[in-house]
Write an enzyme that holds these catalytic residues in place. Structure first.
Site, short mmCIF file in Angstrom:
data_model
loop_
_atom_site.label_atom_id
_atom_site.label_comp_id
_atom_site.label_asym_id
_atom_site.label_seq_id
_atom_site.Cartn_x
_atom_site.Cartn_y
_atom_site.Cartn_z
N LYS A 1 49.61 33.39 31.38
CA LYS A 1 48.32 33.19 32.02
C LYS A 1 48.40 31.74 32.53
O LYS A 1 48.44 30.57 31.81
CB LYS A 1 47.20 33.55 31.34
CG LYS A 1 45.65 33.25 32.03
CD LYS A 1 44.66 33.83 31.37
CE LYS A 1 43.22 33.60 31.87
NZ LYS A 1 42.22 34.11 31.24
N ASP B 1 44.54 28.96 42.65
CA ASP B 1 45.64 28.28 42.81
C ASP B 1 46.94 28.63 41.75
O ASP B 1 48.00 28.45 41.54
CB ASP B 1 45.54 26.68 42.32
CG ASP B 1 44.94 26.60 41.04
OD1 ASP B 1 44.47 27.52 40.36
OD2 ASP B 1 44.36 25.17 40.67
N GLY B 2 46.41 29.86 41.25
CA GLY B 2 47.46 30.55 40.42
C GLY B 2 47.71 29.79 38.81
O GLY B 2 48.42 30.00 37.97
N ASP C 1 36.64 44.37 35.87
CA ASP C 1 37.92 43.95 35.73
C ASP C 1 38.42 43.11 34.42
O ASP C 1 39.76 42.74 34.28
CB ASP C 1 38.50 43.23 36.97
CG ASP C 1 37.27 41.97 37.14
OD1 ASP C 1 36.12 42.39 37.39
OD2 ASP C 1 37.80 40.88 36.95
#
Ligand code: AMP
Ligand code: MG
Length: 482
Positions: A112, A124-125, A251
């Site tokens: 992660k 931004d990941g 989710d």
């Protein structure tokens, strides 16, 4: 030598094919360093004792190079966020490395914070060190409390700046679970009318994670029922330890009934049924006392996604799915009462038990009594009632309740209760202490806390770990910013 060499990668999720994910490498952290490791999680995976000393481990678990057998990918899902359909989401910063055959069965590994994916949207990941420490510590703390959860193997860090409200630094958590599939994966394909993909996903999930549903007259209904029951068990666990998830969007709901996606979570200090742990949740949708109903709502969203899978008339199919979801209610009530009985040290079943537990919770709410400390003191109240009485403003009411409890509780309760009512939970200020030290490159507090949290039913060597939060803790705010 590669610490994962002796283990086999199977990657069954990858076998589903490209409708379900995008394959891509991680964007590694520049010049990575270790922040923390969980020996318990490493043991679960069967890693060699010296795995942390191997450079290949640091490289791979900071996203700098995959090993043979790893097949990094980001999956697509959708979901309902704060009650509203949010459209396509997906692994915006999580990467599946693959699935390992381990001594505890197949386990998926995810990074992660390993960089942008096609599902990153405006993100931004990356994940910041602060939230990575919270996820790492809480995953392992929940496991030690016996609450179903994804696990965390380690954190790697870097000086790479990441912009949130302030400039922070990047980290990567390696997390572990038998499956990271969420309700939102199914909602995604149903919403987009990709019925063939939806069917394949359900069949795949049943084959690998719920094989007992395969022979049911309607496997999808059987699966929904199973998920409903597991979710009920999970929420009863949360309520019983005073855990608030903070973002119970569909989710973030695990198909295996695991606590998943630790963000603005919190353990309650002062008991308040309306407690909202997430500063971004301004309407209190995910307040402590609402969690059971929200989970039920989320199961309905999952049921909706299953409707097109059933043969025959849609309305009748809907009824059969609703019936499966209904199983949640009875199971939650039964599990919750069972957990409350255990917390109160009660053996057997008495018709007055629910009222006895509810009346204690009312007293706690009226006095804003600390959730964890009250149950811990109750555990010793047969021999030492004073510390418990001190938790309540209305001593007379407390004494009246204690008299009822004494009449019901059985000998030996103290030992049973001390093994169920934790001394230590990951309060925000404890996590904050570890975060502030880590931001100064001192990771020893994470390691120390991890050890304490891995034995939550033991009295900690440092009394403040089990004490009321200090005054400054009330200024801490946790939000969706992570
Ligand atoms: P969460 O609220 O953390 O459950 O995130 C909701 C969605 O936003 C998920 O699909 C995440 O992958 C995505 N997301 C959250 N933070 C980021 C980020 N910094 N970069 C990319 N995607 C993100
Ligand atoms: Mg999420």
């Amino acid at each position: 030598m590669n610490p994962f060499d002796g283990l086999a990668w199977t990657n069954r999720f990858a076998g589903l094919g490209p409708d379900f994910f995008t394959e891509l490498p991680a964007q590694g952290l520049p010049d990575p360093h270790w922040v923390a490791q969980s020996p318990d999680c490493a043991q679960l995976l069967g890693l060699p004792a010296d795995w942390t000393t191997r450079p290949e481990a640091l490289a791979a678990l900071s996203g700098n190079g995959a090993w043979p057998g790893m097949q990094p990918l980001a999956s697509v899902y959708s979901g309902h966020q704060f009650g509203v359909w949010a459209g396509q989401l997906g692994d915006g910063r999580a990467l599946w490395l693959g699935e390992l055959d381990t001594p505890s069965g197949p386990q998926e590994l995810q990074l992660k914070g390993g960089g942008m994916t096609p599902y990153s949207r405006r993100g931004d990941g990356r994940a910041v060190l602060r939230s990575s420490i919270r996820e790492f510590l809480c995953s392992e703390a929940m496991a030690a409390l016996g609450v179903p959860t994804t696990r965390a193997l380690c954190i790697t860090g870097s000086r790479l700046p990441v912009i949130r409200e302030t400039v922070e630094t990047a980290a990567v958590v390696t997390r572990v679970a038998p499956s990271f599939i969420r309700f939102g994966h199914f909602e995604h394909f149903a919403h987009h009318d990709q019925l063939d993909a939806l069917r394949r996903l359900v069949d795949w999930f049943i084959a690998h994670h719920a094989p007992e549903c395969a022979d049911a007259p309607e496997p999808a209904v059987a699966l929904l029922r199973k998920v409903s029951l597991q979710t009920a068990d999970l929420i009863a666990h949360w309520q019983a330890v005073g855990f608030c998830h903070g973002v119970m969007n569909t989710d973030n709901m695990s198909m295996l009934g695991l606590t998943l996606d630790y963000g603005p979570f919190g353990f309650m200090d002062a008991f308040n049924p309306g407690h909202v742990c997430n500063h971004s949740d301004d309407r209190g949708r995910y307040a402590y006392a609402r969690q059971p109903a929200v989970a039920f709502w989320n199961l309905h969203a999952l049921a909706q996604a299953f409707v097109p899978l059933l043969e025959g008339e849609q309305e009748a199919a809907g009824e059969r799915l609703l019936e499966a979801v209904e199983a949640y209610r009875g199971r939650f009530a039964e599990q919750m009462l069972g957990r409350l009985r255990a917390k109160l040290g009660l053996e057997g079943e008495d018709a007055g038990d629910q009222a006895l537990a509810d009346d204690l919770l009312k007293l706690m709410a009226a006095s804003s009594a600390d959730f964890t400390i009250t149950f811990r003191r109750l555990s010793r109240a047969l021999s030492q009632p004073e510390p418990l009485r001190d938790m309540f403003i209305d001593r007379e009411a407390a004494d009246a309740w204690l008299a009822r409890w004494r009449a019901r509780v059985t000998p030996g309760a103290e030992a049973r209760m001390l093994a169920i009512n934790p001394a230590v939970v990951l309060r925000n200020h404890l996590a904050e202490g570890a975060i502030r030290a880590a931001q100064q490159q001192d990771f020893t507090e994470i390691e120390r806390l991890l050890k304490v949290l891995s034995r939550p039913f033991d009295e900690p060597a440092v009394p403040s770990d089990a004490a009321l939060p200090p005054d400054w803790a009330s200024t801490l705010e946790v939000s969706c910013s992570s």
